[in-house]
Design an enzyme around this catalytic site. Structure first.
Site, PDB file in Angstrom:
ATOM      1  N   HIS A   7       0.772  -0.905  -0.010  1.00  0.00           N
ATOM      2  CA  HIS A   7       0.040   0.033  -0.005  1.00  0.00           C
ATOM      3  C   HIS A   7       0.850   1.200   0.196  1.00  0.00           C
ATOM      4  CE1 HIS A   7      -3.059  -2.929   1.605  1.00  0.00           C
ATOM      5  NE2 HIS A   7      -3.898  -2.231   1.218  1.00  0.00           N
ATOM      6  N   ASP A  33      -4.589  -6.019  -7.989  1.00  0.00           N
ATOM      7  CA  ASP A  33      -4.711  -5.322  -6.522  1.00  0.00           C
ATOM      8  C   ASP A  33      -5.047  -4.053  -6.781  1.00  0.00           C
ATOM      9  OD1 ASP A  33      -5.027  -5.018  -4.081  1.00  0.00           O
ATOM     10  OD2 ASP A  33      -3.052  -5.848  -3.246  1.00  0.00           O
TER      11      ASP A  33
END
Length: 564
Positions: A208, A281
């Protein structure tokens, strides 16, 4: 379908608000900022996307408030999708992994244990039932695809993003549990997504916030990372999600897997013979955006082999970039058609063309149904792991005593304290946060001196700063708290509430348990184990290393029970 409609199918978008057609001014502003339109239904009208992903208020979209509201939102979005020139229903997805880390639906939705807890339970039947319950509740509110199960093998104790989201460190155990979950989700009525290919279990960076590199050799990849994905494919998994990780043993260019043709097309499609859907993702994660601008990331991911592009930043830019890449021949129409076919095939397989809508009234009856809650508690009771009982403190008798419940977590300590209090104990709760100050430690120690027993919860008390090799400030403070409590001479029970590794820095504690999560069911299960109402049967699904790196403190499979 027109070229524009086909390109729309490639995108999975987020929408702000709790209703497809009527949102608050604040939510309308967020939709306008992203898409130039006000409502979720208008987002569908504009892009005709293949999918929508729901988030809770923590990220901002605030899509999931209660069962009837979610079902109504889903129906509204599907109505917008099927009124288009080509009526193609949506894949409506969310991340409901189970456990206390990655979830979107909260109570009344049933809180099932997370993956590492299921790994400790060692039961494929429990894993199947857990997924079936989650799937049934998602399906009841119109969520037809769950971004689960996590198929990563967590072989790195310092992994900052996977940890308890993984079943554990053993590829065989992970494969067994993941295959059971795929079958369970299908039986519950939702499509499945195994993630994060080719494996995110040996990383020390959170994708992230950066781009991690997996240094596994090809032999290590085959032995560790790929078996769970092979098991998921064999079980008929609908979708596989990519990881924003570099894997040079397969792609020496250093491209993240999401943008790597050798990984997605060469390894996943050709070598693993996978013909299902491949989704990225989130493309707004740093693992993607740090290297690939908004006009490049979606094109490169699609060219690498992805079928659906999740949360592409700057949607207008992303959509136009892919559209232009097809128009100018960078992406062939055949390649586009292959992906659109896979997307439509999954929607057909899940029955969405015939039944895009759900019964709003039924949602309340399915979500949090009594048998679901009972099964959640039973399954959780199979996962709590007793690692140390050197002083023979456990199991506790029901004799009345003064119990101090302290350590991490406002909700955690209060829930645990209430459960202990229901066993006839006089409970004092003194929550300390993740980084207790010395003043707070002193206050808790004073309280401990007035107590007969201390139960202290820890949260990642073994975390190490990768730059210094020393415990983080939070970990050091929690270690100091436990040390000070032990010095009082009172019986102290330590429970690791997330990753099981905390005991590596708390070896002086004679009593240590692991819950792998902090749901209400986890706290009830912990209490049942403390008082001997449930005999602990959980086994460590990972090795706990010694803090000095000199080997294993507790091996994979370790776990104590009472009377045996």
């Amino acid at each position: 379908m027109t070229l524009e409609e086909k390109v729309g199918q490639l995108f999975v978008v987020e929408v702000y608000g709790q209703d497809a057609n009527a949102v608050s001014p604040a939510m309308a502003a967020r939709n306008r900022a992203l898409y130039g339109v006000d409502t979720p239904a208008q987002v569908i009208d504009k892009y005709k996307p293949g999918g929508v992903i729901y988030f809770d208020s923590r990220r901002g979209p605030d899509n999931v408030r209660n069962p009837q509201q979610i079902a109504t939102l889903s129906n509204g979005l599907q109505a917008a999708a099927v009124r288009q020139r080509q009526p193609v229903p949506l894949l409506i997805s969310t991340d409901q992994e189970g456990g206390a880390v990655v979830f979107r639906l909260v109570a009344p939705a049933t809180e099932m244990p997370g993956n590492m807890a299921l790994g400790a339970g060692r039961s494929a039947a429990d894993a199947h039932r857990s997924a079936e319950v989650i799937g049934a509740e998602l399906a009841a509110v119109g969520i037809n695809q769950n971004y689960a199960p996590v198929a990563d093998v967590n072989v790195n104790p310092a992994n900052p993003v996977i940890g308890v989201r993984s079943v554990g460190e053993d590829p065989t155990l992970v494969s067994e549990i993941v295959a059971a979950q795929v079958a369970g989700y299908h039986d519950g009525g939702v499509a499945t997504v195994a993630k994060h290919f080719p494996g995110h279990g040996d990383t020390a960076t959170d994708s992230h916030f950066g781009l991690p590199e997996v240094t596994h050799t090809r032999a290590q990849l085959e032995a560790i990372d790929l078996p769970p994905f092979r098991a998921a494919i064999a079980q008929g998994v609908d979708t596989i999600m990519t990881a924003h990780v570099v894997l040079r043993s397969v792609d020496s260019s250093g491209a993240p897997a999401t943008m790597s043709a050798p990984i997605l097309t060469g390894l996943l499609r050709e070598e693993l013979d996978y013909d299902g859907l491949i989704v990225t993702d989130a493309l707004d994660m740093q693992g993607a955006t740090s290297t690939y601008p908004p006009n490049v990331a979606p094109v490169e991911a699609f060219k690498a082999g992805a079928d659906q592009l999740v949360l592409a930043p700057q949607m207008d830019v992303a959509y136009t970039s892919v559209l232009n890449a097809v128009r100018n021949g960078e992406i062939s129409t055949r390649r586009l058609d292959d992906s659109v076919y896979r997307i439509l095939r999954l929607k057909m397989k899940r029955g969405l063309f015939d039944h895009p809508f759900v019964d709003v009234e039924l949602a309340d009856k399915v979500v949090g149904a009594p048998d679901h809650l009972a099964d959640a508690q039973l399954i959780t009771d199979h996962t709590t792991t007793l690692v140390k009982n050197d002083a023979g403190v456990l199991p506790l008798t029901r004799d009345p005593r003064k119990v101090l419940v302290t350590g991490w977590g406002v909700t955690t300590t209060s829930t645990l304290g209430s459960a202990i209090g229901r066993r006839g104990q006089t409970v004092t709760i003194a929550e300390t946060g993740t980084t207790p100050s010395q003043t707070r430690i002193n206050q808790v120690v004073t309280e401990a001196a007035r107590s007969d027993l201390v139960v202290v919860s820890t949260m990642n008390a073994a975390s190490v700063n990768p730059d210094t090799g020393l415990p983080t400030a939070s970990a050091a403070a929690q270690q100091a708290l436990v040390k000070a409590l032990l010095a009082t001479g009172k019986p102290v029970v330590v429970s690791g509430m997330r990753n099981p590794y905390d005991v590596s820095y708390l070896t002086a504690a004679p009593t240590y348990l692991v819950t792998y999560g902090y749901t209400a069911a986890s706290m009830e299960s912990l209490t049942r184990v403390l008082f001997g109402e449930v005999n602990p049967v959980g086994k460590l699904p990972v090795t706990i290393p010694r803090a000095n790196g000199s080997g294993a403190l507790y091996p994979f499979g370790h776990g104590l029970s009472y009377g045996g």
